[in-house]
Scaffold this active site. Sequence first.
Site, mmCIF file in Angstrom:
data_model
loop_
_atom_site.group_PDB
_atom_site.id
_atom_site.type_symbol
_atom_site.label_atom_id
_atom_site.label_comp_id
_atom_site.label_asym_id
_atom_site.label_seq_id
_atom_site.Cartn_x
_atom_site.Cartn_y
_atom_site.Cartn_z
ATOM 1 N N GLY A 68 75.103 -6.106 47.304
ATOM 2 C CA GLY A 68 73.862 -5.856 46.576
ATOM 3 C C GLY A 68 73.898 -4.855 45.455
ATOM 4 O O GLY A 68 72.905 -4.715 44.730
ATOM 5 N N GLU A 124 80.028 -6.360 51.378
ATOM 6 C CA GLU A 124 80.032 -7.757 50.915
ATOM 7 C C GLU A 124 79.550 -7.861 49.471
ATOM 8 O O GLU A 124 78.539 -8.507 49.197
ATOM 9 C CB GLU A 124 79.084 -8.598 51.791
ATOM 10 N N GLY A 160 79.159 -9.212 45.761
ATOM 11 C CA GLY A 160 79.424 -10.440 45.005
ATOM 12 C C GLY A 160 79.260 -10.154 43.531
ATOM 13 O O GLY A 160 80.204 -10.177 42.738
ATOM 14 N N ARG A 161 78.023 -9.788 43.164
ATOM 15 C CA ARG A 161 77.676 -9.625 41.756
ATOM 16 C C ARG A 161 78.530 -8.577 41.053
ATOM 17 O O ARG A 161 78.994 -8.785 39.944
ATOM 18 C CB ARG A 161 76.203 -9.215 41.656
ATOM 19 N N ARG A 188 69.598 -18.486 35.862
ATOM 20 C CA ARG A 188 69.014 -17.174 36.141
ATOM 21 C C ARG A 188 67.851 -16.805 35.212
ATOM 22 O O ARG A 188 66.830 -16.324 35.690
ATOM 23 C CB ARG A 188 70.086 -16.074 36.122
ATOM 24 N N TYR A 236 64.651 -16.322 37.455
ATOM 25 C CA TYR A 236 64.282 -14.930 37.779
ATOM 26 C C TYR A 236 63.833 -14.142 36.545
ATOM 27 O O TYR A 236 63.800 -12.910 36.600
ATOM 28 C CB TYR A 236 65.476 -14.177 38.371
ATOM 29 N N CYS A 274 64.706 -30.968 29.054
ATOM 30 C CA CYS A 274 63.322 -31.302 28.692
ATOM 31 C C CYS A 274 62.291 -30.554 29.517
ATOM 32 O O CYS A 274 61.530 -31.162 30.275
ATOM 33 C CB CYS A 274 63.128 -32.796 28.819
ATOM 34 N N TYR A 295 76.608 -15.862 40.150
ATOM 35 C CA TYR A 295 75.407 -16.701 40.246
ATOM 36 C C TYR A 295 75.186 -17.495 38.956
ATOM 37 O O TYR A 295 74.060 -17.745 38.552
ATOM 38 C CB TYR A 295 74.168 -15.843 40.609
HETATM 39 N N1 LLP Z 1 75.787 -10.521 51.604
HETATM 40 C C1 LLP Z 1 74.698 -11.249 51.886
HETATM 41 C C2 LLP Z 1 74.352 -11.500 53.284
HETATM 42 C C3 LLP Z 1 73.909 -11.768 50.839
HETATM 43 O O1 LLP Z 1 72.839 -12.504 51.123
HETATM 44 C C4 LLP Z 1 74.278 -11.530 49.491
HETATM 45 C C5 LLP Z 1 73.503 -12.069 48.384
HETATM 46 C C6 LLP Z 1 75.437 -10.764 49.255
HETATM 47 C C7 LLP Z 1 76.157 -10.270 50.335
HETATM 48 C C8 LLP Z 1 75.942 -10.456 47.878
HETATM 49 O O2 LLP Z 1 75.026 -9.715 47.126
HETATM 50 P P1 LLP Z 1 75.466 -9.175 45.686
HETATM 51 O O3 LLP Z 1 76.512 -8.107 45.894
HETATM 52 O O4 LLP Z 1 76.009 -10.310 44.919
HETATM 53 O O5 LLP Z 1 74.207 -8.647 45.105
HETATM 54 N N2 LLP Z 1 71.056 -15.834 42.913
HETATM 55 C C9 LLP Z 1 70.585 -14.478 42.787
HETATM 56 C C10 LLP Z 1 71.248 -13.537 43.769
HETATM 57 C C11 LLP Z 1 71.093 -13.962 45.205
HETATM 58 C C12 LLP Z 1 71.782 -13.021 46.161
HETATM 59 C C13 LLP Z 1 71.715 -13.525 47.551
HETATM 60 N N3 LLP Z 1 72.448 -12.795 48.520
HETATM 61 C C14 LLP Z 1 70.774 -14.023 41.346
HETATM 62 O O6 LLP Z 1 71.238 -14.800 40.519
HETATM 63 O O7 LLP Z 1 70.418 -12.910 41.007
#
Ligand code: LLP
Length: 421
Positions: A239, A275, A277-278, A314, A318, A346, A375
Amino acid sequence: MDHFLYRGGALHAEDVPVAEIAASVGTPFYLYSAATLERHYRVFTEALSPLPHLVCFAIKALSNTAVLKLLGDLGAGMDVVSEGEYLRARAAGVPGERIVFSGVGKTRGEMRTALEGGIRQFNVESEPELLALSEVASAMGVTAPITVRVNPDVDAKTHAKIATGKKENKFGIPITRASEVYAQAARLPGIEVVGIDVHIGSQITDLDPYEQAFLRVADLTRQLRAEGHDIRRLDLGGGLGIPYTRGNEAPPLPAEYGAVIKRTVGDLGCEVEIEPGRLIAGNAGLLVSSVIYVKSGEERDFLILDAAMNDLVRPSMYDAHHDIVPVVEPEAGVEMLPYDVVGPVCETGDTFARARPLPPLAAGDLVAFRSAGAYGAVMASEYNSRPLVPEVLVKGDHAAVIRARPSYIEMLNRDVIPDWL
Ligand code: LLP
């Protein structure tokens, strides 16, 4: 910091000119930098050292197996939320003992696949899931290592669609009921409690919510240990937010986030998992697109691109901001024009930006959306029968297509016309 810089007036991905890739792959396409991915992974491992830890990349952010192999080879674990993601991690060579399985709706089939192939732990999100996992594991004659995802009821102060740690969200078990659920888990066959899991949301730009959540997890660790559970692993979720607007935003650094972790749970003797991701993938990727037309509007000109909301959803989903930069570096002092940047799909929602200041652009010019590595490709669709956007990975002066653009024939051949029609 990333590796997409202008050199000699041309945007480069590491040592490769972006325009060169566009000429051979065609636009639109996603473009990732290996050096940036690697750097972001290392920043996290350094932030958590010397605690025993595992950085599990959240595959949902960017799931191409080449990228997973790159990170897996560095020692990263993986956080998966579906059987498909589990299989991707395995296909990338990541061993089961480095894969954690998250998600609110794991099916029995998914549990079986992970138990057969090897799994570090399931992050269990409900009592029905716990019972199902106990049944599946017992029937297979194996033991499933688990954490329970607790919902700490803290406000992550992020976009409502990506906040997960408030009590009204669908995720986890209320932290107030944790003691009861852990007692149940301890009694069930085929289940071994190994730790606690928490994840409060995404694109978090304030460390306070983390601090509150981790303090609650620390209290819960002590309480559950006193109740006889061997809590030895804490999965603290992902997150951490990234800057989407260059020069304007300074979200907390991984080192500061690591300091919060050490301060709140560092003395418990637990192995820490995160965990992200972003933060690993977001600024390691561009979406490169061409201008199809410049159309005069009532108020401003429209820049009509060949990328659309189906390729990068995105902004329309969002209201997210992505910096857009021309691939040819603008001359110093050039007058910027406010463009409405749109795609060809469209619907009006297919708008990337309104009144975005950009240097004058013409049909055929290339632009790049920054911060599109997370994402981006994973949320792409074929809406308007636009084939899925391809992906390219650069490392130094190497560039390779890591997912090709499907041909129209491939796309059409997936549909089946029944012989009775
Ligand atoms: N772990 C769990 C259980 C999660 O649900 C998520 C993201 C992560 C880790 C990774 O979070 P990050 O480090 O990437 O923030 N599609 C949306 C983001 C959805 C995130 C969902 N869960 C966007 O484009 O902003």
